[in-house]
Scaffold this active site. Structure first.
Site, PDB file in Angstrom:
ATOM      1  N   GLU A 196      -1.649   0.586   7.954  1.00  0.00           N
ATOM      2  CA  GLU A 196      -0.826  -0.524   7.481  1.00  0.00           C
ATOM      3  C   GLU A 196       0.330   0.000   6.614  1.00  0.00           C
ATOM      4  O   GLU A 196       1.458  -0.488   6.698  1.00  0.00           O
ATOM      5  CB  GLU A 196      -1.692  -1.499   6.674  1.00  0.00           C
ATOM      6  CG  GLU A 196      -0.930  -2.675   6.096  1.00  0.00           C
ATOM      7  CD  GLU A 196      -1.773  -3.547   5.169  1.00  0.00           C
ATOM      8  OE1 GLU A 196      -2.979  -3.268   5.031  1.00  0.00           O
ATOM      9  OE2 GLU A 196      -1.222  -4.485   4.574  1.00  0.00           O
TER      10      GLU A 196
ATOM     11  N   HIS B 175       0.827  -1.215   0.000  1.00  0.00           N
ATOM     12  CA  HIS B 175       0.000   0.000   0.000  1.00  0.00           C
ATOM     13  C   HIS B 175       0.863   1.267   0.000  1.00  0.00           C
ATOM     14  O   HIS B 175       2.067   1.204  -0.258  1.00  0.00           O
ATOM     15  CB  HIS B 175      -1.002  -0.027   1.163  1.00  0.00           C
ATOM     16  CG  HIS B 175      -1.651  -1.382   1.316  1.00  0.00           C
ATOM     17  ND1 HIS B 175      -2.665  -1.807   0.492  1.00  0.00           N
ATOM     18  CD2 HIS B 175      -1.372  -2.433   2.140  1.00  0.00           C
ATOM     19  CE1 HIS B 175      -3.004  -3.061   0.834  1.00  0.00           C
ATOM     20  NE2 HIS B 175      -2.239  -3.453   1.824  1.00  0.00           N
TER      21      HIS B 175
ATOM     22  N   HIS C  52       2.970  -6.800   4.557  1.00  0.00           N
ATOM     23  CA  HIS C  52       1.594  -6.409   4.869  1.00  0.00           C
ATOM     24  C   HIS C  52       1.261  -6.709   6.320  1.00  0.00           C
ATOM     25  O   HIS C  52       1.973  -7.445   6.994  1.00  0.00           O
ATOM     26  CB  HIS C  52       0.610  -7.203   3.990  1.00  0.00           C
ATOM     27  CG  HIS C  52       0.655  -6.812   2.551  1.00  0.00           C
ATOM     28  ND1 HIS C  52      -0.245  -5.943   1.982  1.00  0.00           N
ATOM     29  CD2 HIS C  52       1.526  -7.156   1.575  1.00  0.00           C
ATOM     30  CE1 HIS C  52       0.063  -5.773   0.700  1.00  0.00           C
ATOM     31  NE2 HIS C  52       1.138  -6.502   0.424  1.00  0.00           N
TER      32      HIS C  52
ATOM     33  N   GLU D 233       1.855 -11.438   5.891  1.00  0.00           N
ATOM     34  CA  GLU D 233       0.868 -10.690   6.677  1.00  0.00           C
ATOM     35  C   GLU D 233       1.365 -10.808   8.113  1.00  0.00           C
ATOM     36  O   GLU D 233       1.220 -11.845   8.754  1.00  0.00           O
ATOM     37  CB  GLU D 233      -0.535 -11.293   6.527  1.00  0.00           C
ATOM     38  CG  GLU D 233      -1.120 -11.185   5.123  1.00  0.00           C
ATOM     39  CD  GLU D 233      -1.695  -9.804   4.799  1.00  0.00           C
ATOM     40  OE1 GLU D 233      -1.659  -8.897   5.665  1.00  0.00           O
ATOM     41  OE2 GLU D 233      -2.179  -9.636   3.658  1.00  0.00           O
TER      42      GLU D 233
HETATM   43 ZN    ZN Z   1      -2.010  -5.194   2.892  1.00  0.00          ZN
END
Ligand code: ZN
Length: 293
Positions: free
Chosen positions: A119, A82, A174, A256
């Site tokens: 994030e 992102h 992430h 993640e």
């Molecule tokens: Zn993400």
């Protein structure tokens, strides 16, 4: 967000006598600690594939690691998931891009903690820490973005940056946005995709190995458990719907790192010293993979 440097700073100069005294005082403590550790040494064994040796000797000294330079010639691409600017560029990031199996949004805003820690901020901070560790090992490191663009890049470009760099390993960072109570981390590996511009067949096997090393290194360094809501307790998930993996021609995985909506995970994800451990764990996994490839 400003980058908080590693905790490992050069030891302050002390007199030899003070050092000797400190050392003498520490020996019994260390011995007790070791005995306690030995007595409790019943950690569940990891799958051998996931066991990653530590990347550097512990101790926090500033002297160069004996293995420094061993990754010379290796290229790692780090993809901080992102972009904090994506919130202000919805039209741009909602544009559809081709991911081989179909179309998908260029990028997404990512998630955030309930208190508003995004994030995208987490991933960029972790990327900086990881880059420093890998460069210390002699690797050439490239980021897909470094907070230097207003939005994106799009997922297809994120993949292309790794491909163009001929990365020996690529990783997309992430943190998840799942329900409270869902906690732990998982590594996402590419499944077999052969459609349109996507052909993951050559990278599925090496990416699986990379993923296992990263998962092992990460768990060892952070103590973060494998996800309790995805991957059946293995911490490993295979997906064929992510453009960043589908379009990659180099071994690539996603991690993640935890769930930004779970209190226990948030306490870790928002801690600078903990993020340093996370970077060390990911680095150990990548280094272990690269030394064999
Ligand atoms: Zn993400």
């Amino acid at each position: 967000m400003s980058y908080e440097g590693p905790e490992n700073e050069a030891p302050r100069p002390r007199s030899r006598r003070a050092l000797t005294l400190t050392f003498a005082a520490l020996v019994p403590v260390a011995l007790l600690g070791w005995l306690a550790y030995s007595a409790l040494g019943d950690e569940p064994a990891h799958p051998s594939e996931a066991a990653a040796p530590p990347s550097a000797a512990p101790g926090g000294t500033s002297s160069p690691s004996p293995s420094a330079g061993s990754l010379a010639g290796k290229v790692v691409v780090i993809d901080p998931g992102h972009n904090t600017g994506n919130f202000r560029h919805t039209a741009e990031i909602n544009r559809q891009v081709d991911i081989g199996t179909g179309k998908k949004e260029c990028d997404t805003t990512g998630t955030a903690t309930n208190a508003g820690y995004p994030e995208a901020k987490f991933t960029l901070d972790l990327a900086h820490r990881l880059r420093a560790l890998l460069e210390k090992q002699g690797a050439t490191v490239k980021l897909t973005h470094d907070g230097d663009r207003a939005w994106g890049p799009c997922v297809d470009e994120r993949a292309r940056i790794g491909n163009t760099a001929h990365a020996d390993a690529a990783i997309s960072l992430h943190a998840d946005g799942s329900a409270e109570g869902n906690r732990g981390f998982h590594v996402i590996m590419p499944g077999v995709v052969h459609a349109g511009a996507a052909d993951t067949r050559p990278i599925v096997a090496p990416a699986k190995k990379l993923g296992a090393r990263v998962a092992g290194g990460y768990r060892d360094a952070t103590g973060e458990p494998f996800s309790n809501y995805l991957g059946d307790g293995t911490g490993m998930v295979t997906r064929t719907d992510l453009g960043g993996l589908n379009l990659s021609t180099v071994p690539k995985v996603f991690i993640e790192c935890g769930n930004m909506r779970d209190k226990s995970d948030v306490a870790l994800l928002t801690s600078g010293p903990w993020r340093q451990k996370a970077a060390q764990g990911i680095s150990a996994g990548i280094v272990s993979f690269l030394r064999e490839s």
